[in-house]
Design a protein around this motif. Structure first.
Motif, PDB file in Angstrom:
ATOM      1  N   SER A 195       0.869  -1.179   0.000  1.00  0.00           N
ATOM      2  CA  SER A 195       0.000   0.000   0.000  1.00  0.00           C
ATOM      3  C   SER A 195       0.900   1.220   0.000  1.00  0.00           C
ATOM      4  CB  SER A 195      -0.969  -0.019   1.183  1.00  0.00           C
ATOM      5  OG  SER A 195      -0.289   0.123   2.387  1.00  0.00           O
ATOM      6  N   LYS A 226      -3.125  -1.750  -2.474  1.00  0.00           N
ATOM      7  CA  LYS A 226      -4.220  -1.261  -1.620  1.00  0.00           C
ATOM      8  C   LYS A 226      -4.152   0.250  -1.514  1.00  0.00           C
ATOM      9  CE  LYS A 226      -2.284  -4.050   1.296  1.00  0.00           C
ATOM     10  NZ  LYS A 226      -1.805  -4.517   2.595  1.00  0.00           N
ATOM     11  N   ASP A 227      -5.304   0.904  -1.597  1.00  0.00           N
ATOM     12  CA  ASP A 227      -5.302   2.363  -1.589  1.00  0.00           C
ATOM     13  C   ASP A 227      -6.449   2.932  -0.756  1.00  0.00           C
ATOM     14  OD1 ASP A 227      -4.418   4.870  -2.165  1.00  0.00           O
ATOM     15  OD2 ASP A 227      -4.983   4.858  -4.278  1.00  0.00           O
ATOM     16  N   GLY A 228      -6.673   2.367   0.419  1.00  0.00           N
ATOM     17  CA  GLY A 228      -7.663   2.889   1.372  1.00  0.00           C
ATOM     18  C   GLY A 228      -9.019   3.133   0.731  1.00  0.00           C
ATOM     19  N   THR A 229      -9.567   4.332   0.929  1.00  0.00           N
ATOM     20  CA  THR A 229     -10.906   4.634   0.401  1.00  0.00           C
ATOM     21  C   THR A 229     -10.909   4.807  -1.119  1.00  0.00           C
ATOM     22  OG1 THR A 229     -10.508   6.944   0.919  1.00  0.00           O
ATOM     23  CG2 THR A 229     -11.768   5.667   2.537  1.00  0.00           C
ATOM     24  N   GLY A 231      -9.902   2.318  -2.888  1.00  0.00           N
ATOM     25  CA  GLY A 231     -10.050   0.934  -3.344  1.00  0.00           C
ATOM     26  C   GLY A 231      -8.721   0.241  -3.565  1.00  0.00           C
ATOM     27  N   ALA A 232      -8.652  -0.625  -4.561  1.00  0.00           N
ATOM     28  CA  ALA A 232      -7.427  -1.402  -4.790  1.00  0.00           C
ATOM     29  C   ALA A 232      -7.365  -1.817  -6.254  1.00  0.00           C
ATOM     30  CB  ALA A 232      -7.426  -2.635  -3.886  1.00  0.00           C
ATOM     31  N   PHE A 247     -15.792   0.489  -0.749  1.00  0.00           N
ATOM     32  CA  PHE A 247     -17.180   0.632  -0.328  1.00  0.00           C
ATOM     33  C   PHE A 247     -17.308   1.824   0.613  1.00  0.00           C
ATOM     34  CE2 PHE A 247     -16.757  -3.709  -1.717  1.00  0.00           C
ATOM     35  CZ  PHE A 247     -17.944  -3.921  -2.405  1.00  0.00           C
ATOM     36  N   VAL A 249     -18.360   3.405   3.715  1.00  0.00           N
ATOM     37  CA  VAL A 249     -18.760   2.975   5.057  1.00  0.00           C
ATOM     38  C   VAL A 249     -18.343   4.034   6.076  1.00  0.00           C
ATOM     39  CG1 VAL A 249     -18.596   0.490   4.602  1.00  0.00           C
ATOM     40  CG2 VAL A 249     -16.563   1.714   5.413  1.00  0.00           C
ATOM     41  N   GLU A 251     -16.174   4.653   9.102  1.00  0.00           N
ATOM     42  CA  GLU A 251     -15.045   3.985   9.743  1.00  0.00           C
ATOM     43  C   GLU A 251     -15.112   4.166  11.261  1.00  0.00           C
ATOM     44  OE1 GLU A 251     -10.985   4.139   7.827  1.00  0.00           O
ATOM     45  OE2 GLU A 251     -10.556   5.214   9.673  1.00  0.00           O
ATOM     46  N   ALA A 257      -7.723  -3.378   8.447  1.00  0.00           N
ATOM     47  CA  ALA A 257      -8.281  -3.309   7.089  1.00  0.00           C
ATOM     48  C   ALA A 257      -7.374  -4.022   6.087  1.00  0.00           C
ATOM     49  CB  ALA A 257      -8.484  -1.861   6.657  1.00  0.00           C
ATOM     50  N   GLY A 258      -6.087  -3.678   6.133  1.00  0.00           N
ATOM     51  CA  GLY A 258      -5.151  -4.267   5.173  1.00  0.00           C
ATOM     52  C   GLY A 258      -4.997  -5.771   5.362  1.00  0.00           C
ATOM     53  N   PHE A 261      -8.189  -7.449   4.093  1.00  0.00           N
ATOM     54  CA  PHE A 261      -8.118  -7.410   2.630  1.00  0.00           C
ATOM     55  C   PHE A 261      -7.234  -8.560   2.145  1.00  0.00           C
ATOM     56  CE2 PHE A 261      -5.935  -6.388  -1.250  1.00  0.00           C
ATOM     57  CZ  PHE A 261      -6.857  -5.745  -2.063  1.00  0.00           C
ATOM     58  N   CYS A 283     -11.933  -6.103  -0.954  1.00  0.00           N
ATOM     59  CA  CYS A 283     -12.344  -4.722  -0.624  1.00  0.00           C
ATOM     60  C   CYS A 283     -13.501  -4.750   0.368  1.00  0.00           C
ATOM     61  CB  CYS A 283     -12.742  -3.956  -1.891  1.00  0.00           C
ATOM     62  SG  CYS A 283     -11.325  -3.478  -2.887  1.00  0.00           S
ATOM     63  N   GLY A 286     -11.998  -5.613   3.828  1.00  0.00           N
ATOM     64  CA  GLY A 286     -11.308  -4.454   4.418  1.00  0.00           C
ATOM     65  C   GLY A 286     -12.313  -3.444   4.940  1.00  0.00           C
ATOM     66  N   ALA A 287     -13.321  -3.137   4.136  1.00  0.00           N
ATOM     67  CA  ALA A 287     -14.308  -2.118   4.505  1.00  0.00           C
ATOM     68  C   ALA A 287     -15.178  -2.593   5.667  1.00  0.00           C
ATOM     69  CB  ALA A 287     -15.187  -1.781   3.299  1.00  0.00           C
TER      70      ALA A 287
HETATM   71  P1  ATP Z   1      -3.548  -0.963   7.304  1.00  0.00           P
HETATM   72  O1  ATP Z   1      -3.875   0.425   7.769  1.00  0.00           O
HETATM   73  O2  ATP Z   1      -4.420  -2.015   7.931  1.00  0.00           O
HETATM   74  O3  ATP Z   1      -2.069  -1.276   7.285  1.00  0.00           O
HETATM   75  P2  ATP Z   1      -3.293  -0.971   4.411  1.00  0.00           P
HETATM   76  O4  ATP Z   1      -2.646   0.367   4.187  1.00  0.00           O
HETATM   77  O5  ATP Z   1      -2.495  -2.193   4.261  1.00  0.00           O
HETATM   78  O6  ATP Z   1      -4.054  -0.961   5.824  1.00  0.00           O
HETATM   79  P3  ATP Z   1      -5.747  -0.081   3.168  1.00  0.00           P
HETATM   80  O7  ATP Z   1      -5.571   0.400   1.772  1.00  0.00           O
HETATM   81  O8  ATP Z   1      -5.927   0.938   4.249  1.00  0.00           O
HETATM   82  O9  ATP Z   1      -4.577  -1.116   3.476  1.00  0.00           O
HETATM   83  O10 ATP Z   1      -7.036  -1.035   3.255  1.00  0.00           O
HETATM   84  C1  ATP Z   1      -7.172  -2.179   2.434  1.00  0.00           C
HETATM   85  C2  ATP Z   1      -8.492  -2.131   1.684  1.00  0.00           C
HETATM   86  O11 ATP Z   1      -9.583  -2.105   2.635  1.00  0.00           O
HETATM   87  C3  ATP Z   1      -8.683  -0.905   0.803  1.00  0.00           C
HETATM   88  O12 ATP Z   1      -8.198  -1.165  -0.507  1.00  0.00           O
HETATM   89  C4  ATP Z   1     -10.198  -0.711   0.812  1.00  0.00           C
HETATM   90  O13 ATP Z   1     -10.816  -1.503  -0.190  1.00  0.00           O
HETATM   91  C5  ATP Z   1     -10.600  -1.231   2.192  1.00  0.00           C
HETATM   92  N1  ATP Z   1     -10.707  -0.116   3.154  1.00  0.00           N
HETATM   93  C6  ATP Z   1      -9.800   0.284   4.070  1.00  0.00           C
HETATM   94  N2  ATP Z   1     -10.231   1.365   4.758  1.00  0.00           N
HETATM   95  C7  ATP Z   1     -11.453   1.655   4.263  1.00  0.00           C
HETATM   96  C8  ATP Z   1     -12.455   2.661   4.553  1.00  0.00           C
HETATM   97  N3  ATP Z   1     -12.271   3.597   5.485  1.00  0.00           N
HETATM   98  N4  ATP Z   1     -13.595   2.644   3.827  1.00  0.00           N
HETATM   99  C9  ATP Z   1     -13.799   1.707   2.883  1.00  0.00           C
HETATM  100  N5  ATP Z   1     -12.907   0.751   2.564  1.00  0.00           N
HETATM  101  C10 ATP Z   1     -11.761   0.714   3.242  1.00  0.00           C
END
Ligand code: ATP
Length: 317
Positions: A195, A226-229, A231-232, A247, A249, A251, A257-258, A261, A283, A286-287
């Motif tokens: 990510s 992975k790209d948080g909100t 998506g991916a 999605f 949602v 939080e 989340a990661g 996922f 996704c 994670g959401a």
């Molecule tokens: P972490 O903070 O657990 O290390 P990460 O940086 O590895 O996370 P994220 O990109 O934050 O990974 O989250 C993985 C996936 O979960 C995202 O691609 C997204 O689909 C989902 N996700 C994470 N946070 C949210 C959110 N606030 N709302 C909706 N979907 C989310």
């Protein structure tokens, strides 16, 4: 070929119910919850229906029993989790700051998790495993690195595969030994789950496409970014990238989340799902997990994730 396995820390997490700074004053708390990044990953993997096994250590105490019971309930083989009768289960107190950052009080490396050893039980689980998921953060611990490296060699030798969530931004910048371990595991990695700028950091290239090409040249066959909100997106050699929007949602607790996922993505792919289906499930996992307080309380079954996808709209950019 055998279950997906994950090696590393298992702990009990106690979370502040108010945001603020640290734990210097008495405050309302909630928990204990089962936790530890590798445990969250493997729990989601098992919960969605993938064959899964955990390698770790807990104390002979209620925190340990709680963690083992949760993983077992969700279909994870816990025979590789040692019960240490000399040290307690690891624990973490977590409080979110108003800006979303977190303060921790950890008891990890003087706990059972810090005393993890290669045992006959570990050998039995690893020699029957088909996939190893590696958590980059654990590469900084020499003992866990040795176990990870040994498991990786065994699993690759029997035709299994490896996924890696680098999760190492800060450490990689200032620790040459960790960078060397990461390079070694990257050589064996099939699926990368980065990510942020971890993709570029892992490849040692600042340009994203150059980083992707360099990683494919090293033998990686799938990159799930992975790209948080936002998506991916999954990149594979010679095919168009596959994107899934996140999605929408509310939080409540971003922890896990990661890992959810990753657990959903790897399990779904190993169950034979196409990339697009696995990515949607990932996704959703994670959401869904960020909507519930507690690190793995929102991990979903296949049915729960399908229902979640029907009930929640996507964020489009
Ligand atoms: P972490 O903070 O657990 O290390 P990460 O940086 O590895 O996370 P994220 O990109 O934050 O990974 O989250 C993985 C996936 O979960 C995202 O691609 C997204 O689909 C989902 N996700 C994470 N946070 C949210 C959110 N606030 N709302 C909706 N979907 C989310």
């Amino acid at each position: 070929l055998g279950p997906t396995i994950c090696i590393g820390e298992i702990l009990a997490e106690i979370v502040a119910t108010t945001t603020g700074h640290g734990f210097a004053e008495s405050q309302p708390l909630i928990g204990p919850f089962p936790s530890g990044a590798p445990a969250i990953f493997i729990d989601q993997c098992g919960r969605i229906g993938g064959k899964a096994a955990m390698i770790g250590a807990v104390g002979d105490d209620d925190f340990g029993r709680m963690n083992r019971a949760r993983l077992e309930r969700d279909g994870v083989d816990v025979s590789g989790i040692a019960v240490d009768d000399t040290l307690p289960t690891g624990s973490a107190f977590v409080r979110y700051r108003p800006d979303g950052d977190r303060d921790f009080v950890f008891n990890m490396w003087t706990s059972a998790a810090g005393n993890l050893r290669w045992t006959d039980a570990v050998e039995a689980v690893v020699s029957g495993a088909g996939h190893l998921h590696v958590m980059g953060t654990l590469l900084v611990r020499p003992g866990i690195w040795d176990m990870t490296d040994r498991a990786a060699q065994i699993i690759k030798a029997r035709g299994g595969s490896i996924s890696l969530d680098p999760n190492l931004r800060k450490e990689l910048k200032d620790d040459g030994e960790t960078a060397a371990r990461l390079a070694q595991i990257l050589e064996m990695t099939d699926v990368l789950l980065p990510s942020g700028d971890e993709l570029q950091l892992a490849a040692g290239r600042s340009d994203r496409q150059a980083a992707i090409d360099a990683l494919f040249a090293r033998g990686i066959t799938e990159i799930a970014l992975k790209d948080g909100t936002r998506g991916a997106t999954v990149f594979t050699p010679g095919a168009a990238p596959v994107h899934a929007d996140a999605f929408a949602v509310t939080e409540v607790d971003p922890t896990g989340a990661g890992d959810c996922f990753g657990g959903a993505y790897i399990a779904a792919r190993r169950l034979g799902e196409q990339i697009a289906t696995a990515l949607d499930l990932a996704c959703a996992a994670g959401a869904r997990n960020v909507t519930v307080r507690g690190p793995m309380e929102g991990a979903g079954t296949r049915q729960e994730l399908e229902d979640f996808m029907k009930a929640n709209r996507r964020i489009t950019h």
